[in-house]
Scaffold this motif. Structure first.
Motif, short mmCIF file in Angstrom:
data_model
loop_
_atom_site.label_atom_id
_atom_site.label_comp_id
_atom_site.label_asym_id
_atom_site.label_seq_id
_atom_site.Cartn_x
_atom_site.Cartn_y
_atom_site.Cartn_z
N GLN A 22 -1.94 5.55 -6.60
CA GLN A 22 -2.20 4.50 -7.58
C GLN A 22 -0.97 4.37 -8.47
O GLN A 22 -0.50 5.35 -9.05
N GLY A 52 1.34 12.52 0.87
CA GLY A 52 0.60 13.74 1.16
C GLY A 52 0.22 13.83 2.62
O GLY A 52 0.59 12.98 3.44
N PRO A 64 -3.32 14.83 4.88
CA PRO A 64 -3.10 13.49 5.43
C PRO A 64 -2.76 12.50 4.32
O PRO A 64 -3.12 12.73 3.16
N PRO A 65 -2.05 11.42 4.66
CA PRO A 65 -1.65 10.46 3.62
C PRO A 65 -2.85 9.92 2.85
O PRO A 65 -3.85 9.52 3.44
N LYS A 66 -2.72 9.96 1.53
CA LYS A 66 -3.78 9.43 0.64
C LYS A 66 -3.17 8.34 -0.23
O LYS A 66 -1.99 8.38 -0.58
N PRO A 67 -3.98 7.36 -0.60
CA PRO A 67 -3.45 6.26 -1.42
C PRO A 67 -2.90 6.76 -2.76
O PRO A 67 -3.45 7.66 -3.38
N ARG A 106 1.16 5.43 0.10
CA ARG A 106 0.42 6.65 0.47
C ARG A 106 1.38 7.82 0.44
O ARG A 106 2.57 7.66 0.70
N SER A 148 0.87 -1.17 0.00
CA SER A 148 0.00 0.00 0.00
C SER A 148 0.91 1.23 0.00
O SER A 148 1.78 1.35 0.87
#
Length: 100
Positions: free
Chosen positions: A22, A15, A17-20, A13, A11
Motif C-alpha cells: 500500500q 515479499g 510470496p509477493p503481497k500487495p 507487490r 500494482s
C-alpha cells in the motif's frame, strides 16, 4: 509519474510470496515508509483500473505436438513460427544440464 502509467493502474507487490504494497498517502514519503527489508524485490505491474472492463481474445494454435511452443512463441513474439526454434532451445538447455 516517471513511468507515465497512472497510479491507479499500478500494482506493487513485495515479499515471498509477493503481497500487495500500500502506497503511503503522502506523495513525499520515502521508500522506507513501505517497510521493505534489505534486498527485497519489488514487483510493479500495470493493471486495469478498478471498474474497467477488460478484453479476452482466444487464439487457435495448431495441435501438432508443439502447441506449447507455438503458444509461447505467439505470446512472446507475436509469431506462430517460433515452435521449432523454441523446442530446439529447450532441448539444448536440458541436454546441457547433466545433473538433472
Amino acid at each position: 509519474e516517471a513511468s507515465g502509467v497512472p497510479a491507479a493502474c499500478l500494482s506493487l507487490r513485495a515479499g515471498f510470496p509477493p503481497k500487495p504494497l500500500q502506497l503511503p498517502a503522502d506523495p513525499a514519503a520515502t521508500v522506507s515508509a513501505l517497510g521493505l527489508r534489505t534486498g527485497e524485490t519489488i514487483i510493479i505491474q500495470s493493471v486495469e483500473p478498478a471498474g474497467s472492463q477488460g478484453q479476452v481474445l482466444r487464439r487457435i494454435i495448431a495441435s501438432d505436438n508443439s502447441c506449447l511452443f507455438n503458444a509461447f512463441g505467439y505470446v512472446t513474439e507475436r509469431s506462430r513460427d517460433q515452435a521449432r526454434s523454441l523446442r530446439q532451445l529447450v532441448a539444448q538447455k536440458i541436454s546441457a544440464d547433466q545433473e538433472r
